[in-house]
Design a protein around this motif. Structure first.
Motif, PDB file in Angstrom:
ATOM      1  N   ARG A 222       0.111  -1.515   0.142  1.00  0.00           N
ATOM      2  CA  ARG A 222       0.033  -0.076   0.105  1.00  0.00           C
ATOM      3  C   ARG A 222       0.862   1.509   0.006  1.00  0.00           C
ATOM      4  O   ARG A 222       1.891   0.966   0.387  1.00  0.00           O
TER       5      ARG A 222
ATOM      6  N   ASP B 129      -2.588   8.136  -0.716  1.00  0.00           N
ATOM      7  CA  ASP B 129      -3.659   7.649  -1.798  1.00  0.00           C
ATOM      8  C   ASP B 129      -4.796   8.442  -2.269  1.00  0.00           C
ATOM      9  O   ASP B 129      -5.655   8.237  -1.934  1.00  0.00           O
TER      10      ASP B 129
ATOM     11  N   GLU C 203      -9.921   3.051   2.670  1.00  0.00           N
ATOM     12  CA  GLU C 203      -8.505   2.330   2.310  1.00  0.00           C
ATOM     13  C   GLU C 203      -7.895   1.388   1.166  1.00  0.00           C
ATOM     14  O   GLU C 203      -9.089   0.937   0.555  1.00  0.00           O
TER      15      GLU C 203
ATOM     16  N   ALA D 268      -5.180  -1.496  -0.935  1.00  0.00           N
ATOM     17  CA  ALA D 268      -4.130  -1.684  -1.145  1.00  0.00           C
ATOM     18  C   ALA D 268      -3.798  -3.292  -2.221  1.00  0.00           C
ATOM     19  O   ALA D 268      -5.141  -3.496  -2.593  1.00  0.00           O
TER      20      ALA D 268
END
Lengths: 129, 237
Positions: free
Chosen positions: A9, A14, A35, A37
């Motif tokens: 990640r 991001d 989030e 990854a």
């Protein structure tokens, strides 16, 4: 050699996760934080060899941008959805959180999957509890 | 004269040549940036040009397809307005569920996805009209079986869908353009990206929405029978 799953990640902001958050909220999905990854599976003699192998792979990992960790579970956890393109070996793992910082319920994950995170024509998704 | 909006999302990069070529054929074509989306409902037709809208975050076209800017485009398509998407614009139309249009709005049933082999390609190609021209008002002024030059410039242009959806595309005349050689022969060698059915372009059920992966507007000198046909269709609609 055994297979191990690792999550790569970004450790910088991001933008894709933020864009997903904005888009999901616009679509009405009640989510406060997203989030993301990339999950990969590697064959290695042990955990440290697996981690080191990823850290040395410049196509996967840039130490200035990324962090990597082992993933012990074989399925998405609460608040998590794993999306795999049918022609890809890696997966995108999305974690969705509510206003209190808790993982969103399964119904919200399914809503996010159907609204944005998975195109069923080319991808499959596994939703956490 | 009817008006055509050329949509500009953050990351769109082919809007100038697209609007210029539409004007060559007499269209009142104007750029509409994302900050002016509230004016889109006033237009008679829409063109989504190439580029990398929203950096293709999540998937090619996924964010743009769900952007507020697409609300009037989807409403307009339902009302019968003409909509043409080229390259990234085509990816957006599939992500929006407008093409092939067998799914609910914003529920995609197909995608232009990663090429096979998985590389970005940039080469001149030819596309062949495979439906009866009048199947779509956008292609109505083309000759039957027309073979048109275009530039393929994409990393994700391969048509992919489930078996049921692919059969629907083939059996219900959604396959508007295929890759071909200059003489019109269709084969794997003429298909630069492994696209299923040699697909280069899809049309919706009602024939008013066309998604085409290669760029007709990048051919030099700047002439395109497809753009000419699109403008005639806009005037006739």
């Amino acid at each position: 050699m055994t297979e191990r799953r690792l999550a790569v990640r970004l450790k910088v902001p991001d933008n894709t996760a933020y864009t997903a958050l904005v888009a999901l909220r616009r679509l009405g999905v009640p989510v406060a934080r997203v989030e993301r990854a990339t999950l990969i599976v590697v064959a290695a003699a042990d955990d440290s060899a697996a981690l080191e192998g990823v850290r040395r792979d410049e196509a996967l990992f840039n130490a200035n941008l990324h962090e990597v960790e082992l993933v012990r579970c074989s399925a998405p956890e609460a608040g998590e959805i794993w999306v795999r393109a049918r022609d890809a070996s890696s997966m995108q793992a999305w974690r969705l959180f509510d206003e209190d910082g808790a993982p969103v319920p399964r119904a919200t994950l399914e809503w996010a999957r159907d609204a944005l995170l998975c195109n069923p024509a080319i991808e499959t998704a596994v939703v956490g509890r | 004269m009817r008006s055509v909006a050329v949509l500009v999302f953050p990351g769109t990069n082919s809007e100038e040549e697209t609007v210029r070529l539409l004007r060559v054929y007499g269209a009142d074509a104007r750029l509409v940036h994302w900050s002016c989306a509230q004016t889109l409902g006033e237009y008679d037709a829409y063109v989504l040009s190439g580029g990398f809208a929203y950096e293709d975050r999540i998937r090619a076209g996924a964010i743009a397809a769900r952007d507020a800017m697409m609300d009037p485009v989807i409403d307009g398509a339902r009302q019968g307005k003409l909509v043409m998407g080229i390259c990234n614009g085509a990816q957006i139309l599939l992500e929006a569920g407008l093409v092939p249009g067998s799914g609910d709005s914003r529920r995609p049933t197909a995608a232009f996805t990663r090429n096979v082999p998985p590389h970005f390609i940039c080469k001149q190609v030819y596309v062949k009209l495979t439906v009866e021209p009048r199947r779509s008002i956008i292609t109505a002024a083309l000759a039957a079986g027309a073979v048109l030059p275009a530039w393929a410039a994409h990393g994700e242009g391969r048509l992919a869908a489930g078996a049921e959806q692919m059969a629907q595309i083939a059996n219900e005349n959604h396959l508007a353009f295929v890759y071909a050689r200059a003489d019109g022969r269709v084969d794997d060698a003429a298909t630069p990206n492994g696209s299923a059915l040699h697909c280069a372009g899809l049309v919706n059920r009602d024939g008013n929405v066309l998604a085409l992966m290669p760029h007709p507007e990048r051919v030099f000198p700047a002439r395109s029978a497809l753009f000419e046909s699109f403008v005639k269709g806009v005037e006739a609609s």
